[in-house]
Design an enzyme around this catalytic site. Structure first.
Site, PDB file in Angstrom:
ATOM      1  N   LYS A   1      89.971   3.139  20.150  1.00  0.00           N
ATOM      2  CA  LYS A   1      88.551   3.056  19.844  1.00  0.00           C
ATOM      3  C   LYS A   1      87.909   4.715  19.960  1.00  0.00           C
ATOM      4  O   LYS A   1      87.121   4.798  19.035  1.00  0.00           O
ATOM      5  CB  LYS A   1      87.593   2.143  20.950  1.00  0.00           C
TER       6      LYS A   1
ATOM      7  N   ARG B   1      78.464 -23.161  29.661  1.00  0.00           N
ATOM      8  CA  ARG B   1      78.563 -23.183  30.934  1.00  0.00           C
ATOM      9  C   ARG B   1      77.380 -22.560  31.766  1.00  0.00           C
ATOM     10  O   ARG B   1      77.036 -22.694  33.112  1.00  0.00           O
ATOM     11  CB  ARG B   1      79.959 -22.490  31.480  1.00  0.00           C
ATOM     12  N   SER B   2      76.491 -21.593  30.927  1.00  0.00           N
ATOM     13  CA  SER B   2      75.545 -21.168  31.596  1.00  0.00           C
ATOM     14  C   SER B   2      74.134 -21.733  31.426  1.00  0.00           C
ATOM     15  O   SER B   2      73.148 -21.220  31.984  1.00  0.00           O
ATOM     16  CB  SER B   2      75.415 -19.596  31.334  1.00  0.00           C
TER      17      SER B   2
ATOM     18  N   VAL C   1      76.217  -6.895  31.022  1.00  0.00           N
ATOM     19  CA  VAL C   1      75.428  -6.000  30.154  1.00  0.00           C
ATOM     20  C   VAL C   1      74.122  -6.742  29.832  1.00  0.00           C
ATOM     21  O   VAL C   1      72.979  -6.189  29.617  1.00  0.00           O
ATOM     22  CB  VAL C   1      76.315  -5.763  28.963  1.00  0.00           C
TER      23      VAL C   1
ATOM     24  N   GLY D   1      83.108  -1.893  33.422  1.00  0.00           N
ATOM     25  CA  GLY D   1      83.590  -2.132  31.999  1.00  0.00           C
ATOM     26  C   GLY D   1      84.275  -3.347  31.770  1.00  0.00           C
ATOM     27  O   GLY D   1      84.339  -4.134  30.662  1.00  0.00           O
TER      28      GLY D   1
ATOM     29  N   CYS E   1      81.812   2.099  25.421  1.00  0.00           N
ATOM     30  CA  CYS E   1      81.210   2.893  26.185  1.00  0.00           C
ATOM     31  C   CYS E   1      81.728   4.538  26.263  1.00  0.00           C
ATOM     32  O   CYS E   1      81.139   5.318  26.489  1.00  0.00           O
ATOM     33  CB  CYS E   1      81.069   2.312  27.571  1.00  0.00           C
TER      34      CYS E   1
ATOM     35  N   HIS F   1      81.205   5.727  34.216  1.00  0.00           N
ATOM     36  CA  HIS F   1      82.715   6.252  33.643  1.00  0.00           C
ATOM     37  C   HIS F   1      82.271   7.769  33.614  1.00  0.00           C
ATOM     38  O   HIS F   1      81.331   8.479  33.282  1.00  0.00           O
ATOM     39  CB  HIS F   1      82.584   5.892  32.103  1.00  0.00           C
TER      40      HIS F   1
ATOM     41  N   GLN G   1      87.178   5.293  34.373  1.00  0.00           N
ATOM     42  CA  GLN G   1      86.100   4.437  33.799  1.00  0.00           C
ATOM     43  C   GLN G   1      86.025   3.213  34.920  1.00  0.00           C
ATOM     44  O   GLN G   1      86.821   2.706  35.775  1.00  0.00           O
ATOM     45  CB  GLN G   1      86.963   3.470  32.596  1.00  0.00           C
TER      46      GLN G   1
HETATM   47  C1  2RA Z   1      85.867  -1.184  29.562  1.00  0.00           C
HETATM   48  N1  2RA Z   1      85.031   0.159  27.415  1.00  0.00           N
HETATM   49  O1  2RA Z   1      85.384  -0.189  30.160  1.00  0.00           O
HETATM   50  C2  2RA Z   1      85.524  -1.352  27.812  1.00  0.00           C
HETATM   51  C3  2RA Z   1      84.495  -2.450  27.679  1.00  0.00           C
HETATM   52  N2  2RA Z   1      83.326  -1.963  28.307  1.00  0.00           N
HETATM   53  O2  2RA Z   1      86.785  -2.225  29.991  1.00  0.00           O
END
Ligand code: 2RA
Length: 342
Positions: A218, A39-40, A14, A158, A127, A247, A154
């Site tokens: 959610k 770490r980045s 993201v 994600g 999302c 998705h 999905q």
């Molecule tokens: C997933 N919506 O798709 C959750 C987090 N992005 O894993």
């Protein structure tokens, strides 16, 4: 005055999309900070042809920052209040503040008016919720939706960059006749992992006592908050599928009054950020391979329910990293700039 912008989680899927979108949409900034975990630190990332070194994200990182784009993850819970204390407006893609009554939960095309209520943090919805509501809000505007049954398909994106890599590795292992070695899905923190290549996993995030997953709940709670309607019956099933970026969702929606398909189709087509792709004679319908990397969500297979005159079935697909996460969050920032709210 152009804002000082900080991206928290700049190196993740993201975070990287925030950078691409800032370039593509010419989002203005007077200065930019790329923040990530220790770490980045030191990683170099180019934005608009300028090279930035990723810095470690600490509370002090937000001194002088106007907009914090938080890619997500548990660090938001700690750093968002610290950033707000330093005068930063935080647009947070994590689930940490979504149900906080002091925090607006916003899809700009659906409920932009809620942005003005913010107290420093604006939450980006999950999302799967964003993509569903982009398809359903135009219907809700014709007649209040009373019931939703949704099954999601999905993308692995994600679950982050590593999950995208894992799908690739599993496919090539399978083609080489070698065993697939899953390490991420369904959820990295759980002890058991399953391959996603050539498979479907009806498990996203963790299961709750009510036998629904956090991802499913959610979709229930966020829909109620965003539409300001806690009467909508939402029955979700969220499933991980071997797709990289978009998705897709199969949706049954029941409305207070019976609607005809043409009115629904026109309302969806006219809604900003959504396109109707629904021409069966020419085999036109949304598919993740073609909706990925796009800004808009695409709706097709729009058809009256066979048994309930007040219900419609439809199919929607949208890029999970763009409209599902980074684009939606950046559009909230664009809206705030356009309305002098920063
Ligand atoms: C997933 N919506 O798709 C959750 C987090 N992005 O894993």
């Amino acid at each position: 005055k152009k804002p000082v912008v900080a991206i928290l989680g700049a190196t993740g899927a993201v975070g990287q999309e925030f950078i691409r979108l800032i370039e593509e949409r010419k989002f203005p900034y007077s200065a930019l900070k790329l923040l990530a975990s220790a770490r980045s630190v030191g990683k170099k990332m180019a934005v608009n042809g300028v090279e930035y070194a990723v810095e470690e994200a600490t509370a002090a990182s937000f001194a002088g920052v106007d907009i914090g784009l938080f890619a997500g993850g548990s660090i938001s819970k700690v750093l968002a209040p610290e950033a707000v204390q330093r005068g930063c407006v935080v647009i947070d893609n994590s689930s940490a503040f979504r149900m906080d009554p002091q925090v607006p939960l916003v899809v700009p095309e659906v409920n932009a008016a809620d942005i003005a209520l913010h107290k420093g943090i604006i939450a980006n919805p999950n999302c799967s919720t964003i993509i569903m509501l982009m398809a359903l809000k135009p219907i809700y505007d014709l007649s209040p939706i009373t019931k939703i049954v949704v099954s999601t398909y999905q993308a692995v994106s994600g679950a982050g960059k590593e999950a995208i890599e894992e799908l690739r590795e599993e496919v090539s292992a399978y083609m080489r006749g070698e065993p697939m070695m899953p390490k991420i899905l369904p959820t990295k923190s759980l002890p058991v992992h399953y391959p996603i290549a050539f498979n479907l996993i009806p498990h996203i995030d963790v299961f709750l006592d009510n036998a629904y997953s956090k991802e499913e709940m959610k979709m229930v709670h966020e829909t109620h908050k965003i539409l300001h309607d806690h009467t909508i019956a939402v029955s979700p099933t969220t499933v991980r599928v071997p797709v990289f970026r978009s998705h897709a969702e199969a949706i049954y929606a029941e409305t207070a009054t019976a609607l005809n398909v043409e009115d629904i189709r026109n309302a969806i087509q006219q809604f900003p950020g959504v396109q109707v792709q629904d021409d069966l004679e020419h085999m036109q319908y949304p598919m993740p391979l073609y909706t990925s990397e796009k800004y808009d969500c695409y709706v097709g297979r729009i058809r009256k329910d066979l048994f309930n005159p007040k219900a419609v079935n439809l199919w929607v697909s949208g890029d999970q990293i763009r409209k599902g996460a980074a684009l939606n969050a950046l559009q909230i920032a664009e809206y705030m700039l356009a309305h002098n709210m920063l």
